[in-house]
Design a protein around this motif. Structure first.
Motif, mmCIF file in Angstrom:
data_model
loop_
_atom_site.group_PDB
_atom_site.id
_atom_site.type_symbol
_atom_site.label_atom_id
_atom_site.label_comp_id
_atom_site.label_asym_id
_atom_site.label_seq_id
_atom_site.Cartn_x
_atom_site.Cartn_y
_atom_site.Cartn_z
ATOM 1 N N ILE A 1 0.854 -1.188 0.000
ATOM 2 C CA ILE A 1 0.000 0.000 0.000
ATOM 3 C C ILE A 1 0.891 1.239 0.000
ATOM 4 O O ILE A 1 1.804 1.358 0.810
ATOM 5 N N CYS A 2 0.632 2.169 -0.916
ATOM 6 C CA CYS A 2 1.496 3.353 -0.997
ATOM 7 C C CYS A 2 0.837 4.607 -0.447
ATOM 8 O O CYS A 2 1.463 5.667 -0.425
ATOM 9 N N SER A 3 -0.406 4.508 -0.008
ATOM 10 C CA SER A 3 -1.073 5.658 0.590
ATOM 11 C C SER A 3 -1.067 5.530 2.110
ATOM 12 O O SER A 3 -0.745 4.470 2.655
ATOM 13 N N SER A 4 -1.459 6.595 2.776
ATOM 14 C CA SER A 4 -1.438 6.591 4.241
ATOM 15 C C SER A 4 -2.774 6.124 4.802
ATOM 16 O O SER A 4 -3.820 6.265 4.158
ATOM 17 N N PRO A 5 -2.775 5.581 6.030
ATOM 18 C CA PRO A 5 -4.042 5.258 6.682
ATOM 19 C C PRO A 5 -4.961 6.477 6.808
ATOM 20 O O PRO A 5 -6.177 6.343 6.805
ATOM 21 N N GLY A 6 -4.364 7.658 6.889
ATOM 22 C CA GLY A 6 -5.155 8.881 7.008
ATOM 23 C C GLY A 6 -6.035 9.130 5.791
ATOM 24 O O GLY A 6 -7.161 9.620 5.920
ATOM 25 N N LEU A 7 -5.534 8.801 4.595
ATOM 26 C CA LEU A 7 -6.331 8.988 3.379
ATOM 27 C C LEU A 7 -7.553 8.074 3.401
ATOM 28 O O LEU A 7 -8.649 8.476 2.994
ATOM 29 N N LEU A 8 -7.362 6.846 3.904
ATOM 30 C CA LEU A 8 -8.496 5.923 4.022
ATOM 31 C C LEU A 8 -9.525 6.462 5.020
ATOM 32 O O LEU A 8 -10.733 6.410 4.767
#
Length: 282
Positions: A118-125
């Protein structure tokens, strides 16, 4: 004492695991996964040649969350000539992940299961219900599907793997932020994915997060913003030996020859094997 962390990597498909019966029939590989719960997700020491295993075999005993959720492709961009970034809208509100985890990637009609970091942050989710993957083009069926058949609104399913299961942060313990040094090698600057994000982190955490970009086949002029951080040529023993200490951990990410080469280099400069970690994505 705060410890230092060294990341050594190059651009690869990280590269990075039941869904509704209408999408996945009863003979889906998901049935195999339900019988497997725990395994190690990093390795250290010498790599031994063996028959090439697929993603499910390599990670059959890795810890996995029980939540499997459907997702819909809501964005596809070319991060480079060989890497696509997928934006996935997550339907299940119980789906969560931690930074650094990967997913099992299930595609309707494709029997092979993908494994992507996964290349995005948990914050974006949390904010937008979005998860992002960066996938390099290969002949491996899931990656090939992403590059040749995946479209907006394509439906897939995901499951998070390699969680640090059982870890609990001690309440009331003061943690002193350590330092992280990234050595990032690619053919040229266009293949240095997420370089703007990395430069942003360096500015946000001066002296705590640093990066040295290496390019091995650069033909065009390097932009002014990157120039202070670019070294031409491969990552060398001289680059790494100044960071050797008892408090330093080393994380390597790349194709097998690169990991073997860097592992041997670290052994040569006196780094203990139990301080060297890498993921086996082959």
């Amino acid at each position: 004492m705060a410890h230092a962390t060294i990341y050594v990597g190059c651009t690869i498909p990280q590269l990075l695991r039941g869904a509704q019966s209408r999408i996945f029939p009863s003979h889906s590989p998901l049935g195999v996964l339900r019988h497997s719960a725990f395994c190690y997700c990093t390795g250290n020491g010498t790599i031994k040649s063996k028959r090439k295993m697929d993603h499910l075999e390599r990670t059959a005993n890795n810890f996995r969350q029980e939540v499997i959720t459907q997702a819909k492709v809501c964005g596809i961009t070319n991060e480079s000539e060989t890497v696509k970034r997928l934006r996935l809208a997550i339907a299940n509100k119980d789906f969560t992940f931690k930074a650094g985890q990967w997913v099992d990637f299930f595609i309707p009609g494709v029997s092979v299961v993908g494994g992507f970091s996964i290349c995005s942050s948990p914050g974006l989710l949390e904010r937008e219900g979005i998860l992002e993957l960066a996938v390099k083009h290969t002949v491996h069926p899931p990656a090939h599907w992403i590059h040749t058949e995946c479209t907006l609104d394509s439906e897939v399913a995901l499951r998070v793997g390699a969680d640090l299961h059982g870890y609990q942060e001690g309440k009331g313990n003061r943690h002193k932020l350590g330092t992280a040094k990234l050595y990032y090698s690619a053919k040229n600057t266009s293949e240095l994915l997420f370089k703007k994000n990395i430069l942003g982190l360096m500015k946000a955490f001066p002296g705590k997060i640093t990066c040295c970009f290496h390019v091995t086949q650069q033909r065009s002029q390097i932009c002014k913003e990157l120039q202070p951080h670019i070294t031409e040529g491969r990552i060398s023993e001289k680059d790494l030996e100044k960071h050797v200490s008892n408090d330093t951990s080393w994380y390597i990410c790349g194709p097998p020859p690169m990991i073997e080469s860097i592992s041997k280099l670290l052994t040569n400069i006196g780094v203990p094997r139990n301080r060297v970690f890498f993921e086996k994505w082959w």
